[in-house]
Design a protein around this motif. Structure first.
Motif, PDB file in Angstrom:
ATOM      1  N   LEU A 140       0.840  -1.204   0.000  1.00 46.15           N
ATOM      2  CA  LEU A 140       0.000   0.000   0.000  1.00 46.15           C
ATOM      3  C   LEU A 140       0.873   1.250   0.000  1.00 46.15           C
ATOM      4  CD1 LEU A 140      -2.811  -0.881   2.565  1.00 46.15           C
ATOM      5  CD2 LEU A 140      -2.905  -0.992   0.070  1.00 46.15           C
ATOM      6  N   PRO A 141       0.366   2.354  -0.546  1.00 39.26           N
ATOM      7  CA  PRO A 141       1.145   3.597  -0.537  1.00 39.26           C
ATOM      8  C   PRO A 141       1.305   4.136   0.882  1.00 39.26           C
ATOM      9  CG  PRO A 141      -1.091   3.997  -1.344  1.00 39.26           C
ATOM     10  CD  PRO A 141      -0.938   2.510  -1.241  1.00 39.26           C
ATOM     11  N   ASP A 142       2.457   4.747   1.158  1.00 38.56           N
ATOM     12  CA  ASP A 142       2.704   5.319   2.485  1.00 38.56           C
ATOM     13  C   ASP A 142       1.702   6.419   2.825  1.00 38.56           C
ATOM     14  OD1 ASP A 142       4.828   3.647   2.856  1.00 38.56           O
ATOM     15  OD2 ASP A 142       6.343   5.107   2.224  1.00 38.56           O
ATOM     16  N   SER A 143       1.043   6.935   1.825  1.00 34.68           N
ATOM     17  CA  SER A 143       0.108   8.045   2.024  1.00 34.68           C
ATOM     18  C   SER A 143      -1.309   7.581   2.356  1.00 34.68           C
ATOM     19  CB  SER A 143       0.059   8.901   0.754  1.00 34.68           C
ATOM     20  OG  SER A 143      -0.403   8.112  -0.353  1.00 34.68           O
ATOM     21  N   ILE A 144      -1.509   6.276   2.591  1.00 37.07           N
ATOM     22  CA  ILE A 144      -2.871   5.757   2.682  1.00 37.07           C
ATOM     23  C   ILE A 144      -3.670   6.393   3.825  1.00 37.07           C
ATOM     24  CG2 ILE A 144      -2.142   3.755   4.058  1.00 37.07           C
ATOM     25  CD1 ILE A 144      -5.015   3.954   1.459  1.00 37.07           C
ATOM     26  N   TYR A 145      -3.042   6.644   4.968  1.00 39.18           N
ATOM     27  CA  TYR A 145      -3.776   7.275   6.070  1.00 39.18           C
ATOM     28  C   TYR A 145      -4.243   8.680   5.676  1.00 39.18           C
ATOM     29  CZ  TYR A 145      -2.695   3.756   9.672  1.00 39.18           C
ATOM     30  OH  TYR A 145      -2.630   2.616  10.431  1.00 39.18           O
ATOM     31  N   SER A 146      -3.332   9.464   5.120  1.00 42.55           N
ATOM     32  CA  SER A 146      -3.715  10.820   4.723  1.00 42.55           C
ATOM     33  C   SER A 146      -4.687  10.789   3.544  1.00 42.55           C
ATOM     34  CB  SER A 146      -2.479  11.665   4.402  1.00 42.55           C
ATOM     35  OG  SER A 146      -1.640  11.018   3.475  1.00 42.55           O
ATOM     36  N   ASP A 147      -4.565   9.792   2.654  1.00 43.96           N
ATOM     37  CA  ASP A 147      -5.525   9.652   1.547  1.00 43.96           C
ATOM     38  C   ASP A 147      -6.927   9.414   2.088  1.00 43.96           C
ATOM     39  OD1 ASP A 147      -3.399   9.911  -0.180  1.00 43.96           O
ATOM     40  OD2 ASP A 147      -3.268   7.769  -0.654  1.00 43.96           O
ATOM     41  N   ILE A 148      -7.033   8.549   3.096  1.00 42.06           N
ATOM     42  CA  ILE A 148      -8.334   8.257   3.704  1.00 42.06           C
ATOM     43  C   ILE A 148      -8.897   9.507   4.366  1.00 42.06           C
ATOM     44  CG2 ILE A 148      -9.436   7.020   5.623  1.00 42.06           C
ATOM     45  CD1 ILE A 148      -7.642   4.626   4.923  1.00 42.06           C
ATOM     46  N   MET A 149      -8.065  10.225   5.086  1.00 42.53           N
ATOM     47  CA  MET A 149      -8.548  11.409   5.793  1.00 42.53           C
ATOM     48  C   MET A 149      -8.971  12.504   4.827  1.00 42.53           C
ATOM     49  SD  MET A 149      -6.142  11.531   9.185  1.00 42.53           S
ATOM     50  CE  MET A 149      -7.145  12.819   9.915  1.00 42.53           C
ATOM     51  N   GLU A 150      -8.244  12.650   3.736  1.00 44.86           N
ATOM     52  CA  GLU A 150      -8.644  13.631   2.714  1.00 44.86           C
ATOM     53  C   GLU A 150      -9.994  13.246   2.117  1.00 44.86           C
ATOM     54  OE1 GLU A 150      -6.831  15.790  -1.288  1.00 44.86           O
ATOM     55  OE2 GLU A 150      -6.051  13.843  -0.656  1.00 44.86           O
ATOM     56  N   ARG A 151     -10.181  11.962   1.877  1.00 45.64           N
ATOM     57  CA  ARG A 151     -11.424  11.463   1.281  1.00 45.64           C
ATOM     58  C   ARG A 151     -12.627  11.709   2.206  1.00 45.64           C
ATOM     59  NH1 ARG A 151     -11.535   6.490  -2.628  1.00 45.64           N
ATOM     60  NH2 ARG A 151     -13.726   5.864  -2.644  1.00 45.64           N
ATOM     61  N   LEU A 152     -12.387  11.656   3.520  1.00 40.92           N
ATOM     62  CA  LEU A 152     -13.478  11.800   4.493  1.00 40.92           C
ATOM     63  C   LEU A 152     -13.580  13.206   5.075  1.00 40.92           C
ATOM     64  CD1 LEU A 152     -13.049   8.463   6.509  1.00 40.92           C
ATOM     65  CD2 LEU A 152     -14.618   8.923   4.617  1.00 40.92           C
ATOM     66  N   GLU A 153     -12.772  14.123   4.564  1.00 43.25           N
ATOM     67  CA  GLU A 153     -12.626  15.439   5.187  1.00 43.25           C
ATOM     68  C   GLU A 153     -13.947  16.177   5.373  1.00 43.25           C
ATOM     69  OE1 GLU A 153      -9.393  19.068   4.976  1.00 43.25           O
ATOM     70  OE2 GLU A 153      -9.817  17.912   3.169  1.00 43.25           O
ATOM     71  N   GLU A 154     -14.856  16.067   4.431  1.00 44.04           N
ATOM     72  CA  GLU A 154     -16.112  16.815   4.491  1.00 44.04           C
ATOM     73  C   GLU A 154     -17.184  16.104   5.317  1.00 44.04           C
ATOM     74  OE1 GLU A 154     -16.181  19.840   3.234  1.00 44.04           O
ATOM     75  OE2 GLU A 154     -14.107  19.521   2.576  1.00 44.04           O
ATOM     76  N   LYS A 155     -16.911  14.901   5.775  1.00 43.50           N
ATOM     77  CA  LYS A 155     -17.939  14.106   6.456  1.00 43.50           C
ATOM     78  C   LYS A 155     -17.992  14.335   7.969  1.00 43.50           C
ATOM     79  CE  LYS A 155     -18.303  10.278   3.153  1.00 43.50           C
ATOM     80  NZ  LYS A 155     -19.772  10.202   3.074  1.00 43.50           N
ATOM     81  N   GLU A 156     -17.021  15.064   8.504  1.00 47.58           N
ATOM     82  CA  GLU A 156     -16.965  15.347   9.946  1.00 47.58           C
ATOM     83  C   GLU A 156     -16.908  14.070  10.780  1.00 47.58           C
ATOM     84  OE1 GLU A 156     -19.339  18.732  11.417  1.00 47.58           O
ATOM     85  OE2 GLU A 156     -20.123  18.886   9.366  1.00 47.58           O
ATOM     86  N   VAL A 157     -16.146  13.100  10.288  1.00 49.05           N
ATOM     87  CA  VAL A 157     -15.890  11.881  11.045  1.00 49.05           C
ATOM     88  C   VAL A 157     -14.767  12.166  12.038  1.00 49.05           C
ATOM     89  CG1 VAL A 157     -15.067   9.481  10.880  1.00 49.05           C
ATOM     90  CG2 VAL A 157     -16.632  10.404   9.148  1.00 49.05           C
ATOM     91  N   MET A 158     -14.894  11.683  13.270  1.00 46.77           N
ATOM     92  CA  MET A 158     -13.853  11.837  14.271  1.00 46.77           C
ATOM     93  C   MET A 158     -12.800  10.752  14.024  1.00 46.77           C
ATOM     94  SD  MET A 158     -16.342  12.438  17.552  1.00 46.77           S
ATOM     95  CE  MET A 158     -15.029  12.194  18.730  1.00 46.77           C
TER      96      MET A 158
END
Length: 300
Positions: A140-158
Motif C-alpha cells: 500500500l502507498p505510504d500516504s494511505i492514512y492521509s488519503d483516507i482522511m482527505e477522502r473523508l474530510e467533508e464528512k466530519e468523522v472523528m
C-alpha cells in the motif's frame, strides 16, 4: 458507530519455552493464539468496556478465516475484505524472553481490494469514529492514512490515528481528533529525547499547531500527558501495579480514551479512562476488563 481499521491483521502465537537454546529443538511449556493487529486490539478492548465497534481490514487464506472467527467469537462485528491470494500473517512471540518475536509479512493488497475498503469508509457519517492504527503493508502507498482522511474530510468523522513519524505527521493537516504517540515517537519527530512528563507539552503543542486536535502521549512507567483542544493539559503518573504484559497497552489506552469521550464528552474523563485502560492491560495477562479499568480509575 466506531470503526477500526487493521490493514495487516495477524494471529499472535504466544509461546513459553523454558531454557530456550539457539540451534536446538525447543519445546513449548505454554501456548496461546489470539487475533491481533492494533485496530483489532482496540476493538477487543472497546468490547470489554461495553462499547460496540466494527473491525475493518484485509484477511487472506486459512489464517485470515481464523482471525475472522476469533474476532466474531468475541462478539465484535467484522467487515473484513477477503483477499484472493496469500494468507494473513502469524506473529510468533516468545513469552519467556521479553521482547523476542518474529513477525510475518502478510499478503499483498491490490488496488481493486483497497478500493473496496475505501468505498466502505465512504459510508461513514458525522458522529462516527474511525480509528487508524498501526503500520502500512509494503503493498500500500505510504500516504494511505492521509488519503483516507482527505477522502473523508467533508464528512466530519472523528478520526483517531495511532502511527509513527512521517505516517503520523502527514495526517496532521487533516485535523485528526486524536493522535497518540509515545514519548519516544514524539521525540523522534522533533529529534529530541523526552524522558519526563514536564518535557512533553512544548512538543505536543507543536503537533497541535500542525493540525492535531488532541495529543495523548503515553510514557510507559512515567505515566501520560494529554493536550486537549480546549487548551487543557492533563498529566498523570503511571498507576501502581505489576507489569505483566506491555503488548497492547497503547492500543488499550486509545480504546479507553475513545470510550471515555463517547461516554461523557469530557477530556478529563477520557484521559483518565485512557490511563486506566492502558494500565489495566499492562497489569494483566490479557486485555483490560471493565472491572479492572474501574478499579484503577478510582485511584487517579
Amino acid at each position: 458507530m466506531i470503526y477500526t481499521v487493521t490493514f495487516n491483521p495477524c494471529l499472535d502465537y504466544i509461546v513459553g519455552v523454558e531454557d530456550f537454546q539457539l540451534g536446538m529443538t525447543n519445546r513449548t511449556c505454554s501456548e496461546q493464539m489470539f487475533a491481533g493487529g492494533k485496530g483489532i486490539n482496540v476493538s477487543i478492548v472497546l468490547k470489554n468496556l461495553g462499547i460496540e465497534s466494527t473491525a475493518l481490514g484485509f484477511i487472506a487464506g486459512f489464517t485470515g478465516e481464523e482471525i475472522r472467527r476469533k474476532v466474531e467469537k468475541m462478539g465484535i462485528t467484522s467487515e473484513f475484505i477477503q483477499l484472493e491470494n496469500g494468507f494473513s500473517r502469524i506473529n510468533i512471540k516468545l513469552k519467556s524472553i521479553d521482547g523476542t518475536e518474529i513477525n510475518g509479512t502478510g499478503p499483498s493488497i491490490g488496488n481493486e481490494e483497497l478500493e473496496r475498503l475505501l468505498k466502505k469508509l465512504d459510508t461513514l457519517k458525522k458522529g462516527d469514529v474511525l480509528i487508524l492504527a498501526g503500520s502500512i503493508p509494503a503493498s500500500l502507498p505510504d500516504s494511505i492514512y492521509s488519503d483516507i482522511m482527505e477522502r473523508l474530510e467533508e464528512k466530519e468523522v472523528m478520526i483517531v490515528v495511532d502511527a509513527t513519524k512521517d505516517l503520523l505527521v502527514n495526517v496532521l493537516k487533516y485535523h485528526p481528533f486524536l493522535i497518540k504517540p509515545n514519548n519516544h515517537e514524539l521525540g523522534d519527530i522533533f529529534g529530541v529525547e523526552i524522558r519526563e512528563r514536564d518535557q512533553v507539552a512544548p512538543y505536543a503543542k507543536k503537533l497541535q499547531e500542525m493540525g492535531a486536535r488532541n495529543v495523548l502521549v503515553s510514557m510507559a512507567g512515567k505515566g501520560a500527558v494529554l493536550l486537549a483542544e480546549d487548551g487543557s493539559v492533563y498529566e498523570s503518573p503511571a498507576p501502581k501495579g505489576k507489569l505483566i504484559n506491555a503488548v497492547g497497552a497503547g492500543d488499550s489506552m486509545v480504546a479507553g480514551f475513545t470510550a471515555g469521550y463517547m461516554q461523557k464528552g469530557s477530556y478529563e474523563h477520557a484521559f483518565k479512562m485512557g490511563v486506566s485502560t492502558g494500565s489495566a492491560s499492562a497489569f494483566s495477562e490479557n486485555f483490560a476488563t471493565k472491572e479492572e479499568v474501574e478499579a484503577i480509575y478510582k485511584t487517579l
